[in-house]
Design an enzyme around this catalytic site. Structure first.
Site, short mmCIF file in Angstrom:
data_model
loop_
_atom_site.label_atom_id
_atom_site.label_comp_id
_atom_site.label_asym_id
_atom_site.label_seq_id
_atom_site.Cartn_x
_atom_site.Cartn_y
_atom_site.Cartn_z
CE LYS A 101 -4.09 1.62 2.15
NZ LYS A 101 -5.30 1.30 3.21
CD GLU B 5 -19.10 -2.72 9.85
OE1 GLU B 5 -17.95 -2.66 9.37
OE2 GLU B 5 -18.80 -4.03 9.44
NE ARG C 86 -20.14 -3.23 6.14
CZ ARG C 86 -20.10 -3.39 5.12
NH1 ARG C 86 -20.31 -3.12 3.70
NH2 ARG C 86 -19.24 -5.10 4.88
#
Length: 593
Positions: free
Chosen positions: A248, A336, A364
């Protein structure tokens, strides 16, 4: 003077005309272009830099847009946007009326699925693949690019589990960079790390156990190796997974070294990578940091307090507790649903869980809030970060539905602090012992109080406060939007007749205070930075109807449509809740009186 390669690419068809040996040079140009624009215009940087080679390879090998490419999560897709006809408008990324920061179906035919939240790509691409089968389009390819730790989410596994018992033409590319916004966590991350360094990469392979043809891991920055692997997999049928390893922030040294900060770094020097210096010494704190420091302060004296976050320890500032009291602070990954039910389980055993989830992401886990927390009346403390309009991340990330979707649930308390001191005080109050779950929702960004470390004061549940006296028009607000109301009132030539109340609790409402308001004023305006349908204003209307109150009521809030991206100030103006818009509404109501 010859053009740069990137300037010749108007669509992926142009890319596919290039000889393969020119692609590394194109990758360098694409990476530099992303850095040039994002350094000035801001946005998500590290994720898109990490997939430059993969992006080129995918559009080089596959016949997009006929072949369907789904990005997960969407902030990887800057290079994709640039190569699919949006290079000349990329400078408008995340700006009002400009490009979205995420793939968006109505923006381009190359954006096959809207993706702002994580872990949706496998299910979506599988749905597309099954649809192609049913339509007889047997040669069409369907590719899901899963990155930034999204593979560990439950929904991703649900998609893998289903795909493994189909013969759908589905390719999953696992972009394994060992980091989401914060470093990845969990057993799957450890498993992938072992595969990466060659420890039993084939034996007992979890992906193969799910009936996927597994390939890899390969170097995701070796463009020719990626193209070779994709070409081979393109000729295969059924569910396949290509495991690639990327870095990344690849190509910008500081972004590689500090991947958390350079996920979305703000403005920076495109040559050195140095972040633009910001003098924040005399500014109020961010609400997130107030939460982070306050939970540490409370947990130091109350050993029952635990902190939970689904993959957002830096964004939520739970990182402060993870650093100082690591055995009682938990990053559960992009999960979540698990976070909510984990908190519920802890609450059954007498712990005091502070479950910190962005408002938009709590959507969610709605069933878990109802079934696992509220139905059992467990005193979980939900801290809903990024409530209200969040700005440039746009429609996928605005936390504007929480008041409406939580208010209808029995047993739950809902509180919106006006400022940093109230956030501290409600956190203090909640950990003293509540009989019900509570949701505390607060906005992204800075508050208004410099001297915010005040001694704690217990807040009486279900009580509002009067902020300004008046005798004609009463304005009722909840949460930090009160500062816009105060600015609006201050801008009036004669504000003396305007009263302002901060109701604080959306549930339970302060009915005693409401009785006083409806008995002493001629007109009422309600203001919230949430959906106007079903939210705080609706609660006031319900009170008025139940109690036969006949006053005219005007409700201000987020209208019944999805608000796109722009600065918070721009979006508040569009929604009619900026100081100027509120002042205009007040003037209109005064003329009607």
């Amino acid at each position: 003077m010859s053009k740069n390669l990137l300037d010749t690419i108007k669509r992926p068809h142009d890319l596919r005309q290039l000889p393969k040996e020119k692609l590394p040079a194109l990758a360098t140009e694409l990476r530099n272009f992303i850095i040039d624009v994002v350094s000035v215009k801001e946005g998500h940087l590290g994720a898109s830099l990490g997939v430059v080679e993969l992006t080129i390879a995918l559009h080089y090998v596959f016949d997009t847009p006929s072949d369907l490419l789904v990005w997960d999560v969407g902030h990887q897709a800057y290079g994709h946007k640039i190569l699919t006809g949006r290079k000349d408008t990329f400078h408008t990324n995340r700006q009002l009326n400009g490009l979205s920061g995420f793939p968006k179906r109505d923006e381009s035919e190359y954006d096959t699925f809207g993706v702002g939240h994580s872990s949706t790509a496998i299910s979506a691409a599988l749905g597309m693949a099954i649809a192609s089968q049913l339509k007889g389009e047997l040669q069409k390819q369907h590719i899901a690019v899963v990155g930034d730790a999204s593979i560990a989410s439950g929904m991703a596994f649900e998609g893998l589990n289903h795909a493994g018992v189909t013969d759908a033409n589905l390719l999953v590319v696992l972009n394994d960079n060992a980091i989401g916004i914060d470093p990845s966590v969990g057993a799957l991350k450890q498993y992938l790390t072992k595969a990466t360094i060659g420890q039993k990469p084939k034996q007992d392979n979890i992906i193969e156990a799910l009936n996927f043809d597994y390939s890899g891991p390969i170097d995701g920055h070796d463009l020719f190796a990626v193209i070779k692997a994709l070409r081979r997999l393109k000729e295969m049928k059924g569910p396949r997974l290509l495991h690639i390893i990327t870095t990344k922030g690849k190509g910008l040294k500081k972004a590689e070294e500090d991947q958390v900060r350079y996920h979305a770094p703000g403005k920076f020097d495109k040559i050195t990578g140095d972040l633009q210096a910001k003098n924040t010494e005399h500014l109020p704190p961010k609400f997130q940091d107030v939460f982070g420091h306050t939970i540490v302060e409370l947990a130091t004296t109350n050993d029952k307090i635990v902190g939970i976050t689904p993959a957002m320890p830096t964004g939520s500032s739970l990182k402060f507790m993870m650093e100082s009291i690591p055995d009682r602070a938990f990053d559960v990954g992009i999960a979540e649903q698990h976070a909510v039910t984990l908190a519920a389980g802890m609450a059954t055993q007498g712990l005091i869980p502070f479950c910190n989830i962005y408002s938009t992401f709590l959507q969610r886990a709605y069933d878990q809030v109802i079934h696992d927390v509220a139905l059992q009346d467990l005193p979980v403390i939900f801290c809903l970060d990024r409530a209200g309009l969040v700005g440039q991340d746009g429609a996928t990330h605005h936390g504007v539905f929480d008041l409406a979707y939580l208010r209808c649930i029995p047993n739950i308390i809902i509180f919106a602090p006006r400022n940093e001191v109230e956030l501290r005080d409600i956190m203090y109050t909640a950990q003293l012992g509540l009989d019900h779950p509570i949701a505390i929702r607060y906005p992204r960004g800075r508050g208004v109080t410099l001297d915010w470390r005040q001694p704690f004061t217990k807040i009486e549940i279900g009580t509002g406060v009067q902020l300004k006296k008046g005798d004609d028009l009463a304005i009722l607000s909840v949460g930090a939007i009160a500062k816009n109301v105060e600015k609006a009132i201050a801008s009036l030539e004669d504000p003396s007749s305007i009263a302002h109340y901060d109701m604080r609790f959306i549930k339970p409402l302060d009915e005693s205070l409401l009785h006083h308001i409806f008995s002493n004023y001629k007109r009422i305006i309600t203001i919230e930075d949430g959906a106007v349908k079903g939210g705080f204003g609706s609660a006031i209307l319900e009170y008025a109807l139940t109690n036969d109150c006949q006053l005219p009521i005007e409700m201000l809030g987020i209208p019944d449509n999805f608000i796109e991206h722009g600065t918070i100030e721009e979006l508040q103006a569009i929604a009619g809740i900026s100081p100027e818009a509120i002042a205009k509404t007040i003037k209109k109501q005064k003329t009607l009186a």
